[in-house]
Write a protein that holds these residues in place. Structure first.
Motif, short mmCIF file in Angstrom:
data_model
loop_
_atom_site.label_atom_id
_atom_site.label_comp_id
_atom_site.label_asym_id
_atom_site.label_seq_id
_atom_site.Cartn_x
_atom_site.Cartn_y
_atom_site.Cartn_z
N ILE A 131 -6.61 -2.96 1.95
CA ILE A 131 -5.56 -3.01 2.97
C ILE A 131 -5.38 -1.65 3.62
N LYS A 135 -0.64 -2.71 6.97
CA LYS A 135 -0.66 -4.06 6.37
C LYS A 135 0.20 -4.10 5.11
N ALA A 136 0.11 -3.07 4.29
CA ALA A 136 0.93 -3.03 3.07
C ALA A 136 2.41 -2.99 3.43
N MET A 138 3.92 -4.06 6.27
CA MET A 138 4.39 -5.25 6.98
C MET A 138 4.32 -6.52 6.13
N SER A 139 3.50 -6.52 5.11
CA SER A 139 3.31 -7.70 4.30
C SER A 139 4.33 -7.75 3.17
N GLN A 140 4.68 -8.94 2.78
CA GLN A 140 5.58 -9.10 1.63
C GLN A 140 4.82 -9.02 0.30
N PHE A 141 3.49 -8.92 0.35
CA PHE A 141 2.68 -9.00 -0.85
C PHE A 141 2.44 -7.67 -1.57
N TYR A 142 2.88 -6.56 -0.98
CA TYR A 142 2.62 -5.24 -1.58
C TYR A 142 3.89 -4.40 -1.64
N LYS A 146 4.57 -0.51 -0.36
CA LYS A 146 5.53 -0.28 0.72
C LYS A 146 6.58 0.73 0.27
#
Length: 185
Positions: A131, A135-136, A138-142, A146
């Protein structure tokens, strides 16, 4: 009192506000007028800046966001239709220096490394997950990455940490009419 001369590009309505109220402040509505649909992209960074600026105690209750100033006339954006440049003379203690490259990293939702070794470790972490910082962020997965990115932003005000160059702009919480020495149209 020692004083410094700085410049700021603003909407031409700033002159009217200065005449009517004796001061000009940056408001969220001005950011939306200026950036339109892109305002939301910068507001997270600006909200972080407001909460974390070292001189937050100097922030008047009526000020929503800082006003950017340039330390050289040449570094000020050129006037364009509907804008003016205010030349200001004020006490330098009212200005918070902001490194241009580190602020750019924040606007791009990027990590500000403490040093080259820290930068290397962070790049390896991103490669491990495949990533980018954006991306980290904006994404809820990281969420851990973040949080690491946001925590690194505190280095914005640490002058011992250089990212790129050490060129800077400044922030003030307001512009007072008595500071204006010239209006360039």
């Amino acid at each position: 009192m020692n004083s410094i001369t700085v410049w700021t590009k603003q909407n031409e309505n700033a002159a009217k506000e200065l005449d009517e109220t004796g001061r000009y402040i940056a408001k969220k509505e001005y950011i939306f007028k200026d950036l339109g649909e892109h305002a939301y992209l910068v507001l997270e960074a600006y909200n972080w800046l407001v909460k974390n600026t070292p001189v937050t105690a100097q922030k008047p209750d009526y000020a929503e966001f800082p006003i950017w100033v340039s330390f050289t006339r040449e570094a000020t954006m050129l006037p364009s239709a509907g804008t003016i440049i205010l030349e200001l003379t004020l006490d330098p203690s009212l200005i918070t220096r902001v490194n241009i490259d580190k602020w750019g990293a924040i606007l791009n939702y990027s990590y500000i490394p403490a040093d080259e070794q820290d930068a290397k470790h962070h790049r390896q972490l991103l490669e491990q997950y495949g990533i980018s910082d954006a991306k980290a962020y904006m994404s809820q997965f990281y969420p851990q990455i973040k949080r690491k990115i946001i925590d690194s932003w505190s280095r914005l005000f640490d002058e011992s940490i250089v990212l790129g160059s050490n060129k800077s702009y400044g922030n003030v919480w307001e512009v007072k009419k008595e500071w204006v020495t010239r209006i360039i149209r």
